[in-house]
Design a protein around this motif. Structure first.
Motif, PDB file in Angstrom:
ATOM      1  N   ILE A 147       0.837  -1.201   0.000  1.00  0.00           N
ATOM      2  CA  ILE A 147       0.000   0.000   0.000  1.00  0.00           C
ATOM      3  C   ILE A 147       0.873   1.252   0.000  1.00  0.00           C
ATOM      4  CG2 ILE A 147      -1.609   1.346   1.412  1.00  0.00           C
ATOM      5  CD1 ILE A 147      -2.938  -1.283   2.216  1.00  0.00           C
ATOM      6  N   SER A 148       1.897   1.256   0.830  1.00  0.00           N
ATOM      7  CA  SER A 148       2.808   2.406   0.868  1.00  0.00           C
ATOM      8  C   SER A 148       3.533   2.577  -0.458  1.00  0.00           C
ATOM      9  CB  SER A 148       3.824   2.221   2.003  1.00  0.00           C
ATOM     10  OG  SER A 148       3.176   2.158   3.256  1.00  0.00           O
ATOM     11  N   THR A 165       1.179   3.987  -3.161  1.00  0.00           N
ATOM     12  CA  THR A 165       0.897   5.395  -2.897  1.00  0.00           C
ATOM     13  C   THR A 165       2.070   6.278  -3.298  1.00  0.00           C
ATOM     14  OG1 THR A 165      -0.557   4.785  -1.063  1.00  0.00           O
ATOM     15  CG2 THR A 165       0.249   7.052  -1.111  1.00  0.00           C
ATOM     16  N   ASP A 200       0.173  15.502  -5.314  1.00  0.00           N
ATOM     17  CA  ASP A 200      -0.765  14.474  -4.855  1.00  0.00           C
ATOM     18  C   ASP A 200      -1.964  15.122  -4.162  1.00  0.00           C
ATOM     19  OD1 ASP A 200      -1.484  11.788  -4.652  1.00  0.00           O
ATOM     20  OD2 ASP A 200      -0.769  11.674  -2.581  1.00  0.00           O
ATOM     21  N   PRO A 203      -6.245   6.813  -1.925  1.00  0.00           N
ATOM     22  CA  PRO A 203      -5.199   5.842  -1.562  1.00  0.00           C
ATOM     23  C   PRO A 203      -5.708   4.414  -1.638  1.00  0.00           C
ATOM     24  CG  PRO A 203      -6.106   6.863   0.409  1.00  0.00           C
ATOM     25  CD  PRO A 203      -6.723   7.582  -0.765  1.00  0.00           C
ATOM     26  N   SER A 208      -6.682   0.703  -0.301  1.00  0.00           N
ATOM     27  CA  SER A 208      -7.332   0.371   0.967  1.00  0.00           C
ATOM     28  C   SER A 208      -7.754  -1.088   0.983  1.00  0.00           C
ATOM     29  CB  SER A 208      -8.580   1.261   1.178  1.00  0.00           C
ATOM     30  OG  SER A 208      -9.537   1.039   0.158  1.00  0.00           O
ATOM     31  N   GLY A 249      -6.813  -0.732  -5.171  1.00  0.00           N
ATOM     32  CA  GLY A 249      -5.830   0.318  -5.345  1.00  0.00           C
ATOM     33  C   GLY A 249      -5.426   0.501  -6.790  1.00  0.00           C
ATOM     34  N   ARG A 257      -8.482   1.831 -10.801  1.00  0.00           N
ATOM     35  CA  ARG A 257      -8.443   1.238  -9.450  1.00  0.00           C
ATOM     36  C   ARG A 257      -8.785  -0.246  -9.588  1.00  0.00           C
ATOM     37  NH1 ARG A 257      -7.994   3.522  -4.522  1.00  0.00           N
ATOM     38  NH2 ARG A 257      -8.881   2.470  -2.717  1.00  0.00           N
TER      39      ARG A 257
END
Length: 433
Positions: free
Chosen positions: A16-17, A20, A145, A216, A218, A229, A412
């Motif tokens: 996830i990080s 992003t 962003d 973001p 999730s 994502g 997404r």
């Protein structure tokens, strides 16, 4: 060396990080490089002379990264174990003359990159990312962003047939995002980007910019068993390959590696891979050959090394869609959280054959990871990826694998939350040999 699972749900948190922080291929390779540097790898420049000493190395070129780890005592003819992936995702890309608009709306002119699902870019809050090139030839990464752009859909009152006859989008007329009010002014976007970057607009002589959805990633679902994502195709594989290579290199001191583990993450897969940073270019072959020669090898050593090399080409594939199950092969139904998929096509849209299947099965068995098979419905065209290109260009045995997802090429996408770390564990076992 331990063959137990190295990664758990914490790997998915880290994905996830990574997603992003990687709104463009240039950010993805910079973030991968930073993680490898923390694992002891160092960057080599293609214009410098290379040495053949043991340790981790990586080469950056645009949106591509090739990284490898030379174990102590590796011979010049030591084969490679390669994890292949790609850093680009279908999206919108800013045109050379970006400032446009009409009727009091200021807009940004964009091209369509790759086979994106156009409707998924409608009515989303979009940021802007990529890189700019300065007058001295250097690059600056850009990541604005925040809600900056939006592609507005036509109201249903002005298109009464949209829910009965379907949405019809013209790639030129309907996909230009708005970003303000007033008349367009030449140079306005680049002046804005320059202010955001802290450089003089007159120093910016080139740019590779692209909108990105700012929502973001999730976890999703009753038990948070799914992950939604952007850019999973194919940063999910880039992230897994980076983590696997770093893990193998870190633990290599405990037991010698029989192969030289490699990560090859290319750009431009979504539009055919034909570029100097794409899989159909010479980058991978040049890097591997230079690695052989730096260790005192000859052409004979290079040929021996390539003959014993195997590549796992890791790219996302299709999970069975519950609303469109008829589009899938009736006996092959990859499921979310069922483990990585082996992708097969006898017409070589995927490079997997029976011996490749055995390599992948052995890695999954060693890692204790379940795996699944994917085959396209005979009535549906089969996609492809870097696997066949790698096999044909370099004469390297290649196996196509990946993680099963839904909404591929959407702004997404959706996958099982366990599958990213199951893939990474399988890649570790493969790289260890």
């Amino acid at each position: 060396m331990s063959t137990s699972a190295r990664f758990d749900r914490g790997h998915t948190d880290d994905l996830i990080s990574f997603l992003t922080a990687s709104p463009s291929p240039y950010h993805a390779v910079a973030n991968a490089a930073e993680r490898l540097e923390k694992a002891g790898f160092r960057q080599l420049r293609e214009t410098d002379a290379w040495d053949g000493s043991a340790g981790g190395r990586f080469v950056l070129r645009g949106g591509a990264i090739i990284a490898w780890f030379v174990p102590e005592g590796a011979d010049p003819h030591t084969p490679f174990r390669i994890v292949g992936a790609h850093t680009d995702s279908p999206n919108l890309r800013v045109k050379p003359l970006p400032d446009t608009g009409s009727f009091g709306w200021r807009q940004i002119a964009v091209e369509i990159y790759g086979g994106t699902l156009l409707n998924t870019w409608l009515d989303r809050d979009l940021g802007l990312a990529g890189r700019v090139t300065l007058r001295d030839g250097s690059h600056r990464l850009i990541n604005i962003d925040r809600a900056l752009l939006r592609v507005p859909q036509l109201a249903v009152h002005l298109d009464r047939s949209v829910n009965t006859e379907g949405l019809k989008l013209d790639r030129q007329r309907h996909m230009q995002p708005i970003w303000g009010l007033g008349d367009p002014q030449e140079g306005d976007l680049i002046r804005f980007v320059a202010r955001e970057t802290g450089v003089d607009a007159t120093d910016i002589t080139g740019w590779d910019l692209m909108p990105h959805a700012i929502e973001p990633p999730s976890y999703l679902g009753r038990d948070r068993e799914l992950l939604a994502g952007p850019r999973m195709d194919n940063l999910l594989s880039v992230h897994a390959g980076t983590a696997a290579l770093a893990a193998v290199a870190t633990s290599a001191a405990a037991e010698p590696l029989p192969y030289i583990p490699v990560l090859a993450a290319f750009d431009h897969e979504e539009n055919g891979s034909q570029s100097d940073t794409g899989a159909d270019g010479p980058l991978l072959g040049t890097v591997l050959e230079r690695s052989v020669l730096a260790r005192g090898g000859t052409y004979e050593d290079r040929a021996r090394a390539f003959a014993g090399t195997v590549c796992l080409s890791s790219d996302t594939g299709h999970a069975v869609h519950p609303n469109y199950s008829d589009r899938h092969d009736p006996t092959h139904h990859p499921r979310a959280n069922g483990g990585p998929i082996l992708k097969v096509n006898v017409n070589m849209r995927y490079a997997t054959d029976g011996s490749g299947r055995a390599v992948f099965a052995a890695a999954c068995e060693k890692a204790g990871v379940p795996w699944q098979s994917f085959v396209s419905n005979n009535s549906m065209p089969c996609g492809t990826t870097i696997g066949p290109i790698t096999a044909a260009r370099h004469g390297i045995q290649t196996v196509d694998i990946g993680v099963a997802i839904l909404s591929m090429h959407s702004a997404r996408e959706l996958c099982g939350a366990d599958d990213p770390y199951l893939l990474a564990n399988a890649l570790v076992a493969f790289l260890e040999g």
